[in-house]
Design a protein around this motif. Sequence first.
Motif, PDB file in Angstrom:
ATOM      1  N   MET A   1      -9.549   2.355  -1.700  1.00 24.12           N
ATOM      2  CA  MET A   1     -10.570   2.336  -0.642  1.00 24.12           C
ATOM      3  C   MET A   1     -11.634   1.278  -0.909  1.00 24.12           C
ATOM      4  O   MET A   1     -12.054   0.535  -0.041  1.00 24.12           O
ATOM      5  CB  MET A   1     -11.215   3.716  -0.544  1.00 24.12           C
ATOM      6  CG  MET A   1     -12.064   3.923   0.713  1.00 24.12           C
ATOM      7  SD  MET A   1     -11.091   3.931   2.222  1.00 24.12           S
ATOM      8  CE  MET A   1     -10.074   5.384   1.967  1.00 24.12           C
ATOM      9  N   ARG A   4     -11.021  -2.310   0.109  1.00 23.21           N
ATOM     10  CA  ARG A   4     -10.882  -2.666   1.522  1.00 23.21           C
ATOM     11  C   ARG A   4     -12.152  -3.357   1.992  1.00 23.21           C
ATOM     12  O   ARG A   4     -13.248  -2.825   1.877  1.00 23.21           O
ATOM     13  CB  ARG A   4     -10.681  -1.401   2.369  1.00 23.21           C
ATOM     14  CG  ARG A   4      -9.289  -0.822   2.279  1.00 23.21           C
ATOM     15  CD  ARG A   4      -8.964   0.026   3.496  1.00 23.21           C
ATOM     16  NE  ARG A   4     -10.069   0.885   3.905  1.00 23.21           N
ATOM     17  CZ  ARG A   4     -10.172   1.421   5.120  1.00 23.21           C
ATOM     18  NH1 ARG A   4      -9.263   1.185   6.027  1.00 23.21           N
ATOM     19  NH2 ARG A   4     -11.179   2.212   5.418  1.00 23.21           N
ATOM     20  N   LEU A   6     -14.066  -5.496   5.255  1.00 22.67           N
ATOM     21  CA  LEU A   6     -14.002  -5.813   6.676  1.00 22.67           C
ATOM     22  C   LEU A   6     -14.350  -7.290   6.846  1.00 22.67           C
ATOM     23  O   LEU A   6     -15.496  -7.680   6.676  1.00 22.67           O
ATOM     24  CB  LEU A   6     -14.996  -4.921   7.439  1.00 22.67           C
ATOM     25  CG  LEU A   6     -14.792  -4.773   8.938  1.00 22.67           C
ATOM     26  CD1 LEU A   6     -13.436  -4.163   9.258  1.00 22.67           C
ATOM     27  CD2 LEU A   6     -15.898  -3.915   9.533  1.00 22.67           C
ATOM     28  N   LYS A 169     -13.193  -8.773  13.221  1.00 23.20           N
ATOM     29  CA  LYS A 169     -13.143  -8.266  11.856  1.00 23.20           C
ATOM     30  C   LYS A 169     -12.125  -7.145  11.762  1.00 23.20           C
ATOM     31  O   LYS A 169     -12.058  -6.286  12.637  1.00 23.20           O
ATOM     32  CB  LYS A 169     -14.504  -7.713  11.441  1.00 23.20           C
ATOM     33  CG  LYS A 169     -15.548  -8.792  11.243  1.00 23.20           C
ATOM     34  CD  LYS A 169     -16.798  -8.227  10.609  1.00 23.20           C
ATOM     35  CE  LYS A 169     -17.790  -9.340  10.336  1.00 23.20           C
ATOM     36  NZ  LYS A 169     -18.966  -8.870   9.610  1.00 23.20           N
TER      37      LYS A 169
ATOM     38  N   SER B  25     -19.990  -0.256  11.276  1.00 22.17           N
ATOM     39  CA  SER B  25     -18.628  -0.392  10.760  1.00 22.17           C
ATOM     40  C   SER B  25     -18.563  -0.060   9.276  1.00 22.17           C
ATOM     41  O   SER B  25     -17.556   0.469   8.806  1.00 22.17           O
ATOM     42  CB  SER B  25     -18.061  -1.781  11.057  1.00 22.17           C
ATOM     43  OG  SER B  25     -18.956  -2.769  10.662  1.00 22.17           O
ATOM     44  N   LEU B  29     -15.987   2.649   7.935  1.00 18.66           N
ATOM     45  CA  LEU B  29     -15.033   2.237   6.909  1.00 18.66           C
ATOM     46  C   LEU B  29     -15.101   3.183   5.710  1.00 18.66           C
ATOM     47  O   LEU B  29     -14.078   3.562   5.144  1.00 18.66           O
ATOM     48  CB  LEU B  29     -15.382   0.814   6.473  1.00 18.66           C
ATOM     49  CG  LEU B  29     -14.271  -0.065   5.932  1.00 18.66           C
ATOM     50  CD1 LEU B  29     -13.176  -0.235   6.970  1.00 18.66           C
ATOM     51  CD2 LEU B  29     -14.829  -1.438   5.545  1.00 18.66           C
ATOM     52  N   GLY B  32     -13.025   6.158   5.871  1.00 18.73           N
ATOM     53  CA  GLY B  32     -11.583   5.976   5.821  1.00 18.73           C
ATOM     54  C   GLY B  32     -10.915   5.574   7.122  1.00 18.73           C
ATOM     55  O   GLY B  32      -9.696   5.498   7.209  1.00 18.73           O
ATOM     56  N   TYR B  33     -11.707   5.301   8.143  1.00 16.58           N
ATOM     57  CA  TYR B  33     -11.110   4.892   9.419  1.00 16.58           C
ATOM     58  C   TYR B  33     -10.589   3.460   9.359  1.00 16.58           C
ATOM     59  O   TYR B  33     -11.096   2.635   8.613  1.00 16.58           O
ATOM     60  CB  TYR B  33     -12.149   4.951  10.546  1.00 16.58           C
ATOM     61  CG  TYR B  33     -12.547   6.347  10.930  1.00 16.58           C
ATOM     62  CD1 TYR B  33     -11.639   7.185  11.573  1.00 16.58           C
ATOM     63  CD2 TYR B  33     -13.816   6.829  10.634  1.00 16.58           C
ATOM     64  CE1 TYR B  33     -12.004   8.476  11.916  1.00 16.58           C
ATOM     65  CE2 TYR B  33     -14.192   8.124  10.978  1.00 16.58           C
ATOM     66  CZ  TYR B  33     -13.268   8.941  11.621  1.00 16.58           C
ATOM     67  OH  TYR B  33     -13.625  10.210  11.954  1.00 16.58           O
ATOM     68  N   ASP B  34      -9.594   3.180  10.194  1.00 18.91           N
ATOM     69  CA  ASP B  34      -9.230   1.801  10.472  1.00 18.91           C
ATOM     70  C   ASP B  34     -10.284   1.310  11.462  1.00 18.91           C
ATOM     71  O   ASP B  34     -10.602   1.997  12.438  1.00 18.91           O
ATOM     72  CB  ASP B  34      -7.824   1.729  11.096  1.00 18.91           C
ATOM     73  CG  ASP B  34      -7.341   0.293  11.247  1.00 18.91           C
ATOM     74  OD1 ASP B  34      -7.927  -0.602  10.611  1.00 18.91           O
ATOM     75  OD2 ASP B  34      -6.372   0.073  11.987  1.00 18.91           O
ATOM     76  N   VAL B  35     -10.864   0.139  11.198  1.00 21.76           N
ATOM     77  CA  VAL B  35     -11.942  -0.369  12.047  1.00 21.76           C
ATOM     78  C   VAL B  35     -11.621  -1.792  12.471  1.00 21.76           C
ATOM     79  O   VAL B  35     -11.163  -2.595  11.662  1.00 21.76           O
ATOM     80  CB  VAL B  35     -13.293  -0.372  11.277  1.00 21.76           C
ATOM     81  CG1 VAL B  35     -14.421  -0.899  12.165  1.00 21.76           C
ATOM     82  CG2 VAL B  35     -13.635   1.013  10.750  1.00 21.76           C
ATOM     83  N   LYS B  36     -11.844  -2.098  13.748  1.00 21.79           N
ATOM     84  CA  LYS B  36     -11.793  -3.495  14.185  1.00 21.79           C
ATOM     85  C   LYS B  36     -13.051  -3.791  14.970  1.00 21.79           C
ATOM     86  O   LYS B  36     -13.563  -2.935  15.695  1.00 21.79           O
ATOM     87  CB  LYS B  36     -10.543  -3.785  15.017  1.00 21.79           C
ATOM     88  CG  LYS B  36      -9.322  -3.962  14.144  1.00 21.79           C
ATOM     89  CD  LYS B  36      -8.140  -4.556  14.857  1.00 21.79           C
ATOM     90  CE  LYS B  36      -6.987  -4.693  13.851  1.00 21.79           C
ATOM     91  NZ  LYS B  36      -5.726  -5.032  14.499  1.00 21.79           N
ATOM     92  N   VAL B  60      -5.776   0.955  14.577  1.00 25.20           N
ATOM     93  CA  VAL B  60      -6.327   0.228  15.722  1.00 25.20           C
ATOM     94  C   VAL B  60      -5.551  -1.073  15.887  1.00 25.20           C
ATOM     95  O   VAL B  60      -5.350  -1.799  14.913  1.00 25.20           O
ATOM     96  CB  VAL B  60      -7.824  -0.082  15.498  1.00 25.20           C
ATOM     97  CG1 VAL B  60      -8.395  -0.831  16.686  1.00 25.20           C
ATOM     98  CG2 VAL B  60      -8.608   1.197  15.249  1.00 25.20           C
TER      99      VAL B  60
END
Lengths: 591, 191
Positions: A1, A4, A6, A169, B25, B29, B32-36, B60
Motif C-alpha cells: 500500500m 502506491r 498517485l 492521475k 485523493s 488512496l 485502499g480505493y482505486d483512484v483516478k 476505475v
Amino acid sequence: MENRHLLTGNEAVARGAYEAGLVFASAYPGTPSTEILETLAAYKDSLYCEWAPNEKVALEAAIGASLAGGRALAAMKHVGVNVAADPLFTAAYTGVNGGLILVSADDPGQHSSQNEQDNRNYATAARLLMLEPADSQEAKDFTKLGLALSERFDMPVMLRMTTRVCHSKSTVTFEERGEISIRPYEKNIAKYVMTPANAKVKRAKLGGAIQAMTEYSNSCDINREEINGTDIGVISAGVAYQYAKEVFGPEASYLKLGMTYPMPMEKIRAFASKVKTLYVVEEMDPYMERQIREAGIDCIGKDVIPEYDELNPDIIRKAVFGEEAPALHSDMKAVVRPPALCAGCPHRGFFYALSKRKNVMVTGDIGCYTLGAAPPLNAIDSVVCMGASISMGHGAAKVFQQSGTDTKVVAVIGDSTFFHSGITSLIDVTYNKGVSVSVIMDNRITGMTGHQQNPGTGLTLMGEPAVEVDIPLLCQAIGLKKENIYIVNPLKLTEVDEALDAALTKEEPCVIITKWPCILKKFTQEDKAAFDLSKKKCEIDQEACKKCKICVKTGCPAIYSGDVISINGDTCTGCGICMQVCPFDAIKEVK
Amino acid sequence: MKETKNILLVGVGGQGTILASKILSAGLLSAGYDVKMSEIHGMSQRGGNVSTQIRFGETVYSPIIGRGEADVIVAFETMEALRWIEYLKPSGKMVINDFEIPSVPIQMGAAEYPKGILEELAAKADVSVFRAGAIAEGLGNSKTMNIVLLGALVKVLNMPEIDWEQAICSNVKQGFEEINIKAFRAGEAQV
C-alpha cells in the motif's frame, strides 16, 4: 500500500525513465508534455536533463546521447514532433546504441494547441516501434520497456501519450533504479553516417527490423486479450480503452493494444474470429481501423465514432448504442470565461499601443501573448506555429511592397519562441532586405507552459547558472543596424509609441525588444536589481471618473465595469497601464 | 464499494481546487480505493475555468466523468455551478460556494453576471449553499476557502473511517496544519 503513488502520466514517464537507468533527457516545453522533464529534474543526482531551444535540437541531442551509449529520452507536444521530424525519420535508419525514446504528447480536443494532429501516423511514416500507455502505471512500465526494446531492435521507440494520459492521475508502484551501465561507443561509419550510399543499405534493412518488431507485437503481453462474451469484441488502445471499458462493460471481450506499430495483425485476426461484432475504438484518425480493414477484417469504427475532438464514455455510448444518461438542464446560460492576459502582464501595454495603430498587419506567435488577439485588444492578425510570426511577417511585407499599399507589418514573438525558431526567421528578414518590424517580447521566462527556464533567463532546468543570450547583440550579429534595435519598457506607453513610430517609418529591418518580467514569475535577484518590481496598486477616484471606460479597453481583468468602474485591489499589481490611458487623470497609484 | 463514485470540483484558476483534490485523493488512496483524477492544465492560470474530476471505487477505468454522472459537484464559484449542472446525477448533490468571480466579458460590460443562479439550481437539484469565503476570512485566513469547501464535500461523502486530518497535514505547508483543519471542520458543519 505504501508503495502506491498517485501520479500523472507525465510524472510516471519520468519515474519510468529514472528506474530504467536513463542518463540523458532533453525537451522543449509544450502542453501537455512539459511536466515530464520538470519531474526528471528531481532525479538530477542520477541523470542529466535539459531544456533545449526547440524540439529538433532536443531530439538530436538525445540521438547523440544514445550513440554515445547512454539511455536517452526526448519529450515534446505533438506539434513539436513536426519540428523534430527531420532527425526522427533518419534516426530510424541509424538505429541506436543506448536505448532512445521519443515521447509524443498529442492533444485530442485541442485543450491548448493550434491543431489536432494524430502523431501515430509518424510511427507508420518513419517506421518507429510505438507504445501507447492507457494510464500512469503503463506510462511508467512502457517507458522502461520502450528503452529496452529500443536496444533490442536497434530502433528509436515512440511513446505516444495524449492529454488525458499525460494529465490524469492514477496509482503507480515504484521500483528501484536499475543498474544499467553506459554502453561503450564504437565508431561505425556505415551505421551512423547517413550518406545516400549508407542510407540506401539501411533503408533496405528496415524491412527485416519491421518483421522482427511485428513478431514481437504479435507475441508480447502488452497486446492482450480479455475474453468475456462473444457478441461484442472491442479493439482499443490508450485512454480510449478506459472509455471503452466503461461503455461496453464486463460482457464484452477486449483486445487491448499497448504496442500499435507494428500492429499485431495475427492477434487481431484471431480475436476477430472469436466475436460476432468487432468495434475499433480510437481517438482521432482511424489509424488502427485503416490497417485492420486493409487486412480484410470487417469492423465498426469511424463510421459511428467521431474522428476528431476528444472522446469520452458519453460520446462513445451515444455513437454506438444511441444512449444518453439522464441529465439536469437549465435554460440559464453561464457567461464564457475565456483566458486573458493577467493583471499586470507586461504584454498588455505593448498590445494596447499596437491596437491603436491603423493600417498595420500583426503576425503573432505561440505563447501567452497569443491572447493579444482576444477582445478588447484584438491586436493580432495571424497565429500559425512556433516562430512563424517573423517569417510570415516578412513574406507579407514583401507582397504589400509589390501591391503598392502602405500597410506595414509588425511581427510579435516571445523570448522563448524567438530562441525556438524565430532567429532563423529574423535572418531571413535581414538577409533578404525585409521591411517588417519584429517585436521580441522578452518577459524573462517561458510563460504559457508554466515558467520554464530558457536560454535568455540565466538558469538551466537543473537550476544551475547559465550564460544568457544577449538578444540585442544577437540581432546586430545577424545584420540589424544598432540604431534599428529599440529596447523599451512595455509598461511605458510613450516609450512603446515612440519605438513604433520610429520603426514603422524605416524602410529597413527593425527590432523592438519589450523587456519586463512576467508578473507571475518567481523573480530572481537579477530581476529585482534590473526592474522596479515593488508592490503597487492603482485606484480609481470615483469623483474624477467620467465612466468613459477607456481603461476597460485595456482588457485588464482587475478592472470591473459595472455601475461604477473599479479596480480589484487583490489582483491589481499597479502596472499603471490604466493610469496612462485615463484621459481624466482619475486613476492614481496607491501604496 | 462496488460502484465507482464520481466527484467534480469546478471553479476558476487560482481558487485552490487542485490542493483540495490532492487532499481528497490522498484520503481515498489511504483507504485502499482505486483512484483516478483528471485535470486540464494549460490556460487556467490566465483566468479560465478549471475542473478537477475524481473517480474512486474498486476498479476505475475512465479518468473522466460524463454528463449526468457526478455524485457530488463542489462549485467553488457560483456561475461555475450553473456551467456544470448537466454533469450532476439527477439524484446527486451540489455544494455551492456563494462567491462570484466575474469573467472578462462581464468585467468589460459586454455581458451580465447571470442573476438568480442559486434559486434556479435549488429548484432543479439537491444543493447546499454557503459562503465559504466569509467563513475562511472569519477564521483569519481567506486562502483556506478551498479547505472549507473540502470539509463540506467530505461530510456529504460520509466517510468517517478515513483520517482526513492526516491527509490535510501531509499536503499543506508546514505551520498551516491547524488553520486548515479548522477550516475543514467549519466546512463540515455547513452541510
